[in-house]
Design a protein around this motif. Structure first.
Motif, mmCIF file in Angstrom:
data_model
loop_
_atom_site.group_PDB
_atom_site.id
_atom_site.type_symbol
_atom_site.label_atom_id
_atom_site.label_comp_id
_atom_site.label_asym_id
_atom_site.label_seq_id
_atom_site.Cartn_x
_atom_site.Cartn_y
_atom_site.Cartn_z
ATOM 1 N N SER A 24 29.874 63.760 38.840
ATOM 2 C CA SER A 24 29.718 62.381 39.297
ATOM 3 C C SER A 24 28.448 61.752 38.741
ATOM 4 O O SER A 24 28.410 60.561 38.432
ATOM 5 C CB SER A 24 29.691 62.318 40.831
ATOM 6 O OG SER A 24 30.934 62.692 41.376
ATOM 7 N N VAL A 62 37.281 65.637 40.655
ATOM 8 C CA VAL A 62 37.626 64.210 40.749
ATOM 9 C C VAL A 62 38.454 63.964 42.006
ATOM 10 O O VAL A 62 38.230 62.994 42.742
ATOM 11 C CB VAL A 62 38.390 63.747 39.500
ATOM 12 C CG1 VAL A 62 38.974 62.344 39.701
ATOM 13 C CG2 VAL A 62 37.472 63.741 38.287
ATOM 14 N N VAL A 108 32.329 58.547 38.978
ATOM 15 C CA VAL A 108 33.227 59.376 38.178
ATOM 16 C C VAL A 108 33.866 58.530 37.083
ATOM 17 O O VAL A 108 33.889 58.916 35.911
ATOM 18 C CB VAL A 108 34.319 60.014 39.060
ATOM 19 C CG1 VAL A 108 35.277 60.823 38.208
ATOM 20 C CG2 VAL A 108 33.684 60.892 40.128
ATOM 21 N N SER A 127 42.577 58.834 38.023
ATOM 22 C CA SER A 127 41.568 58.445 39.018
ATOM 23 C C SER A 127 41.598 56.945 39.247
ATOM 24 O O SER A 127 41.554 56.478 40.395
ATOM 25 C CB SER A 127 40.173 58.862 38.539
ATOM 26 O OG SER A 127 40.114 60.250 38.350
#
Length: 216
Positions: A24, A62, A108, A127
């Protein structure tokens, strides 16, 4: 003495927590398996008992970041405009990063912008789509109850979700690249303010929300 049955699950969680924090903050390419294991206070050799590769670890991290995000919690929370605006007015920012708190999922996405690695681009897309769906679900529900200043239309809602997500990630990307703290905060606050206004929050209410975040 053999380890208890819960030992493997706990050690995997330690690795995953360390990886989530490092990925991150720094992105896939700038983090090594050795760094992850050092932060987890475990030997390098223990890694492959839990994950097949660095890519597999990244994918799991993630998912962990998204599942633990404010967005995920708000989607499950009470259906109100207040909860939606809390997502915007309290999202991850540079100040939290400097305080060593857990970065949010926006970090992220930011770290992998422009990645040329096919696996990372695929995970980036997944994501992004997952976060976009979280926003769409909440916006659709609130617009159906006529609590938002725009139509209950899936295409309209999809566009609003894209704008919110692009603005949040873009603001973080720009702010992280600026050397001056004052301008960095201006970028973050201006972005949050405009999203709140788009959601129907008055200027006075928006300023109050952002002031509370800054003084927290």
């Amino acid at each position: 003495m053999p380890y208890p049955k819960s030992h493997k699950a706990k050690t995997r969680e330690r690795i995953l927590a360390s990886a989530t924090e490092l990925f991150s903050r720094y992105g896939f390419n700038k983090v090594s398996i050795g760094q992850v294991m050092k932060l987890a206070r475990m030997t390098h050799g223990a890694f492959y008992s839990h994950f097949a590769s660095k890519e597999a670890l990244y994918d799991a991290s993630v998912r962990k970041a998204l599942d633990g995000s404010r967005a995920a919690r708000l989607v499950k929370g009470p259906l109100s405009l207040q909860h939606l605006t809390e997502l915007v007015s309290n999202y991850w920012n540079l100040q939290e990063l400097e305080r060593k708190q857990q970065p949010g999922p926006e970090a992220v996405l930011f770290n992998e912008i422009g990645s040329e690695k096919a696996e990372i681009r695929t995970m980036f897309e997944a994501s992004y789509l997952r976060m976009k769906k979280m926003l769409e679900m909440r916006l659709l529900a609130l617009s159906k109850l006529k609590k938002l200043p725009f139509a209950h239309d899936r295409e309209v809602i999809a566009d609003k979700s894209r704008v919110i997500l692009a603005a949040l990630v873009g603001a973080v990307a720009i702010a992280k690249s600026l050397p001056g703290e004052e301008e960095r905060q201006h970028v973050l606050l201006a972005t949050q303010r405009q999203i709140l206004l788009m959601l129907g929050v008055s200027e006075t209410e928006a300023e109050g929300m952002l002031q509370r975040v800054m003084s927290a």
